[in-house]
Design a protein around this motif. Structure first.
Motif, PDB file in Angstrom:
ATOM      1  N   SER A 297      17.274 -10.579  87.105  1.00  0.00           N
ATOM      2  CA  SER A 297      16.279 -10.060  86.174  1.00  0.00           C
ATOM      3  C   SER A 297      14.911 -10.024  86.847  1.00  0.00           C
ATOM      4  N   PHE A 298      14.031  -9.141  86.356  1.00  0.00           N
ATOM      5  CA  PHE A 298      12.700  -9.050  86.946  1.00  0.00           C
ATOM      6  C   PHE A 298      11.703  -8.615  85.884  1.00  0.00           C
ATOM      7  N   GLY A 299      10.413  -8.692  86.244  1.00  0.00           N
ATOM      8  CA  GLY A 299       9.354  -8.293  85.328  1.00  0.00           C
ATOM      9  C   GLY A 299       8.544  -9.488  84.879  1.00  0.00           C
ATOM     10  N   GLU A 300       7.700  -9.265  83.880  1.00  0.00           N
ATOM     11  CA  GLU A 300       6.807 -10.298  83.379  1.00  0.00           C
ATOM     12  C   GLU A 300       7.050 -10.507  81.891  1.00  0.00           C
ATOM     13  N   ASP A 301       7.118 -11.771  81.494  1.00  0.00           N
ATOM     14  CA  ASP A 301       7.117 -12.095  80.076  1.00  0.00           C
ATOM     15  C   ASP A 301       6.353 -13.397  79.884  1.00  0.00           C
ATOM     16  N   ASP A 302       6.142 -13.773  78.647  1.00  0.00           N
ATOM     17  CA  ASP A 302       5.371 -14.984  78.361  1.00  0.00           C
ATOM     18  C   ASP A 302       6.243 -16.075  77.759  1.00  0.00           C
ATOM     19  N   VAL A 303       7.534 -16.024  78.036  1.00  0.00           N
ATOM     20  CA  VAL A 303       8.450 -17.031  77.481  1.00  0.00           C
ATOM     21  C   VAL A 303       8.180 -18.382  78.146  1.00  0.00           C
ATOM     22  N   ASN A 304       7.873 -19.378  77.326  1.00  0.00           N
ATOM     23  CA  ASN A 304       7.608 -20.717  77.859  1.00  0.00           C
ATOM     24  C   ASN A 304       8.293 -21.807  77.054  1.00  0.00           C
ATOM     25  N   SER A 305       9.213 -21.389  76.172  1.00  0.00           N
ATOM     26  CA  SER A 305       9.942 -22.355  75.353  1.00  0.00           C
ATOM     27  C   SER A 305      11.191 -21.684  74.796  1.00  0.00           C
ATOM     28  N   SER A 306      12.088 -22.491  74.273  1.00  0.00           N
ATOM     29  CA  SER A 306      13.287 -21.923  73.647  1.00  0.00           C
ATOM     30  C   SER A 306      12.908 -21.058  72.453  1.00  0.00           C
ATOM     31  N   ARG A 307      11.903 -21.504  71.696  1.00  0.00           N
ATOM     32  CA  ARG A 307      11.472 -20.727  70.531  1.00  0.00           C
ATOM     33  C   ARG A 307      10.981 -19.339  70.936  1.00  0.00           C
ATOM     34  N   SER A 308      10.118 -19.288  71.962  1.00  0.00           N
ATOM     35  CA  SER A 308       9.561 -17.991  72.353  1.00  0.00           C
ATOM     36  C   SER A 308      10.586 -17.120  73.072  1.00  0.00           C
ATOM     37  N   GLY A 309      11.686 -17.718  73.511  1.00  0.00           N
ATOM     38  CA  GLY A 309      12.739 -16.935  74.157  1.00  0.00           C
ATOM     39  C   GLY A 309      13.722 -16.313  73.182  1.00  0.00           C
ATOM     40  N   ALA A 310      13.653 -16.706  71.908  1.00  0.00           N
ATOM     41  CA  ALA A 310      14.646 -16.241  70.936  1.00  0.00           C
ATOM     42  C   ALA A 310      14.574 -14.739  70.698  1.00  0.00           C
ATOM     43  N   LYS A 311      13.362 -14.202  70.531  1.00  0.00           N
ATOM     44  CA  LYS A 311      13.256 -12.767  70.250  1.00  0.00           C
ATOM     45  C   LYS A 311      13.722 -11.906  71.420  1.00  0.00           C
ATOM     46  N   PRO A 312      13.252 -12.160  72.670  1.00  0.00           N
ATOM     47  CA  PRO A 312      13.773 -11.334  73.772  1.00  0.00           C
ATOM     48  C   PRO A 312      15.275 -11.474  73.969  1.00  0.00           C
ATOM     49  N   ALA A 313      15.833 -12.673  73.706  1.00  0.00           N
ATOM     50  CA  ALA A 313      17.280 -12.840  73.809  1.00  0.00           C
ATOM     51  C   ALA A 313      17.988 -11.998  72.754  1.00  0.00           C
ATOM     52  N   TYR A 314      17.458 -12.023  71.540  1.00  0.00           N
ATOM     53  CA  TYR A 314      18.027 -11.206  70.458  1.00  0.00           C
ATOM     54  C   TYR A 314      17.911  -9.724  70.793  1.00  0.00           C
ATOM     55  N   ASP A 315      16.733  -9.305  71.247  1.00  0.00           N
ATOM     56  CA  ASP A 315      16.528  -7.894  71.592  1.00  0.00           C
ATOM     57  C   ASP A 315      17.487  -7.446  72.682  1.00  0.00           C
ATOM     58  N   PHE A 316      17.738  -8.330  73.653  1.00  0.00           N
ATOM     59  CA  PHE A 316      18.673  -7.993  74.721  1.00  0.00           C
ATOM     60  C   PHE A 316      20.076  -7.737  74.164  1.00  0.00           C
ATOM     61  N   ILE A 317      20.541  -8.624  73.277  1.00  0.00           N
ATOM     62  CA  ILE A 317      21.879  -8.458  72.703  1.00  0.00           C
ATOM     63  C   ILE A 317      21.957  -7.172  71.889  1.00  0.00           C
ATOM     64  N   VAL A 318      20.922  -6.912  71.089  1.00  0.00           N
ATOM     65  CA  VAL A 318      20.900  -5.686  70.288  1.00  0.00           C
ATOM     66  C   VAL A 318      20.938  -4.455  71.186  1.00  0.00           C
ATOM     67  N   ASN A 319      20.142  -4.465  72.252  1.00  0.00           N
ATOM     68  CA  ASN A 319      20.121  -3.320  73.167  1.00  0.00           C
ATOM     69  C   ASN A 319      21.465  -3.141  73.867  1.00  0.00           C
ATOM     70  N   PHE A 320      22.124  -4.255  74.183  1.00  0.00           N
ATOM     71  CA  PHE A 320      23.450  -4.176  74.795  1.00  0.00           C
ATOM     72  C   PHE A 320      24.439  -3.524  73.827  1.00  0.00           C
ATOM     73  N   LEU A 321      24.408  -3.939  72.573  1.00  0.00           N
ATOM     74  CA  LEU A 321      25.339  -3.395  71.586  1.00  0.00           C
ATOM     75  C   LEU A 321      25.028  -1.929  71.271  1.00  0.00           C
ATOM     76  N   LYS A 322      23.770  -1.556  71.359  1.00  0.00           N
ATOM     77  CA  LYS A 322      23.417  -0.156  71.158  1.00  0.00           C
ATOM     78  C   LYS A 322      23.895   0.703  72.330  1.00  0.00           C
ATOM     79  N   ARG A 323      23.806   0.146  73.536  1.00  0.00           N
ATOM     80  CA  ARG A 323      24.273   0.889  74.704  1.00  0.00           C
ATOM     81  C   ARG A 323      25.791   0.996  74.709  1.00  0.00           C
ATOM     82  N   TYR A 324      26.454  -0.059  74.244  1.00  0.00           N
ATOM     83  CA  TYR A 324      27.920  -0.078  74.224  1.00  0.00           C
ATOM     84  C   TYR A 324      28.396  -0.338  72.799  1.00  0.00           C
ATOM     85  N   PRO A 325      28.279   0.641  71.922  1.00  0.00           N
ATOM     86  CA  PRO A 325      28.584   0.421  70.497  1.00  0.00           C
ATOM     87  C   PRO A 325      30.034   0.053  70.221  1.00  0.00           C
TER      88      PRO A 325
END
Length: 408
Positions: A99-127
């Motif tokens: 993985s690459f790029g910049e994000d501001d994740v510094n805790s499990s709490r702040s990582g929840a949304k990008p993790a969720y978004d990743f799963i959603v994007n995966f399911l949208k790409r592979y419905p």
């Protein structure tokens, strides 16, 4: 599709199944790498499994190449060999790395949304996989990630069901955590047990054991302060004190924190292989593969994330009908089975009486006692004999059997 979001079908590792690898954008400036393998058995109906390694900040390539992926690197380091105990025998697993790029994740709490978004994007790409039951697995610091991320998934599913969010429903059914770090207060108390009185004997001198025990109350006091104030500074100070004055006294043993029977951990022989241009070209990866990110680790340390407990989220998942498997190799020091068993004994959830009314029983795999098991109220704990931190590495057959039983 963003130009940086690439998708490849390499055929690497397991050419007998459909596989996908590449990048999905999870925030404006962060691109998460994934590597997905279809199940070897009935892929259209087999469940979807997501695997996360810990750190914080370590790649799930560890799990793919050392533990449960469909292949491993051969002795010569040039070719891959089949892993007969791969978890994609029964499910469709996806992992991460590069993985690459910049994000501001510094805790499990702040990582929840990008993790969720990743799963959603995966399911949208592979419905085609969106309707499959999903199992969320990981180890080590995933004892923080998975409860928080899974809890967030349930929250977002509720918004989808009530028409306030236009995303696919994530069909979360179970979670599984191996040698996880979840409840800092209770697990910290068990370090003297593992170091001084484990089933593998005393690993440090009695004098050092006494120092560890003497320092433990001050460590626990700082953890309680963190839990009381929820301030980053208090939590980070607790983390620093406890690691220095309790956890790291194990250095005297001159043994691996991840397998007390040895002086070394499983060798990451696959790193050079992954960094070859030919390999990266096949899987669509860019940049240099790094096993773990010091930058991510430091960000989490500064917030004291590891000292905050995530057992409340585990209880919430159980109360919402999510099945939970906690397993632990009994030769691991850093996230010992004693600590994992202890926090489950204190877990307050609707099925608590059912779980606590049970006792540890022999866990049999193909007629052989491979460990001990206790189960009740949708919660299962398994102690795995003769296994270190990465259970599927040390006991691949037993781990595959455990995974199959859990997802079915």
């Amino acid at each position: 599709m963003d130009g940086k979001e690439k998708e490849n079908q390499s055929g690497l590792c397991d050419s007998s199944v459909v596989q996908h690898s590449g990048y999905l954008r999870s925030s404006p400036d962060a691109y998460y790498f994934y590597w997905f393998f279809e199940s070897q058995t009935d892929p259209s109906n087999a469940p979807l499994t997501i695997w996360l390694n810990g750190g914080p900040g370590c790649s799930s390539m560890v799990g793919l190449w050392q533990e449960l992926g469909p292949c491993k690197l051969g002795p010569n380091g040039e070719h891959t060999i089949n892993n007969p105990y791969s978890w994609n025998k029964y499910s469709n697993p996806a992992g991460a790395g590069f993985s690459f790029g910049e994000d501001d994740v510094n805790s499990s709490r702040s990582g929840a949304k990008p993790a969720y978004d990743f799963i959603v994007n995966f399911l949208k790409r592979y419905p085609k996989y969106a309707k499959l039951p999903l199992h969320f697995f990981g180890e080590s610091y995933a004892g923080h990630y998975i409860p928080v991320y899974a809890d967030y998934i349930l929250q977002q599913n509720h918004l989808v069901k009530t028409g306030r969010l236009d995303n696919p429903i994530i069909q979360l059914q179970t979670i599984g955590i191996g040698n996880g770090w979840t409840n800092s207060l209770i697990q910290m108390e068990q370090y003297p047990t593992m170091a001084c009185n484990s089933s593998y004997g005393a690993l440090i001198s009695e004098g050092t054991c006494n120092r560890m025990r003497a320092n433990l109350p001050r460590c626990l006091e700082r953890i309680r302060r963190c839990h009381s104030t929820d301030l980053d500074r208090d939590c980070s100070l607790a983390d620093s004190y406890c690691n220095k004055h309790v956890v790291s006294l194990f250095d005297q043993a001159k043994r691996s924190y991840y397998d007390v029977r040895t002086v070394s951990s499983p060798p990451p022989t696959y790193r050079d292989y992954l960094n070859r241009n030919t390999t990266k070209g096949l899987i669509g990866a860019v940049g240099t593969y790094h096993e773990c990110s010091d930058e991510v680790f430091d960000r989490f340390f500064l917030t004291g994330d590891g000292i905050r407990n995530t057992d409340t989220q585990v209880a919430g998942l159980l109360d919402n009908g999510i099945k939970v498997l906690i397993y632990a190799g009994d030769a691991d020091y850093i996230c010992s089975w004693y600590g994992n068993y202890a926090w489950l004994e204190e877990l307050a959830f609707n099925g608590r009486e059912d779980y606590q009314s049970q006792s540890m029983q022999p866990w049999m795999v193909d007629g052989i006692e491979a460990g001990q098991i206790q189960s009740g109220g949708n919660l299962t704990f398994i102690r795995v004999y003769e296994a270190g931190h990465e259970v599927p590495y040390y006991q691949p057959k037993a781990a595959q059997s455990m995974f199959y039983d859990h997802i079915h």
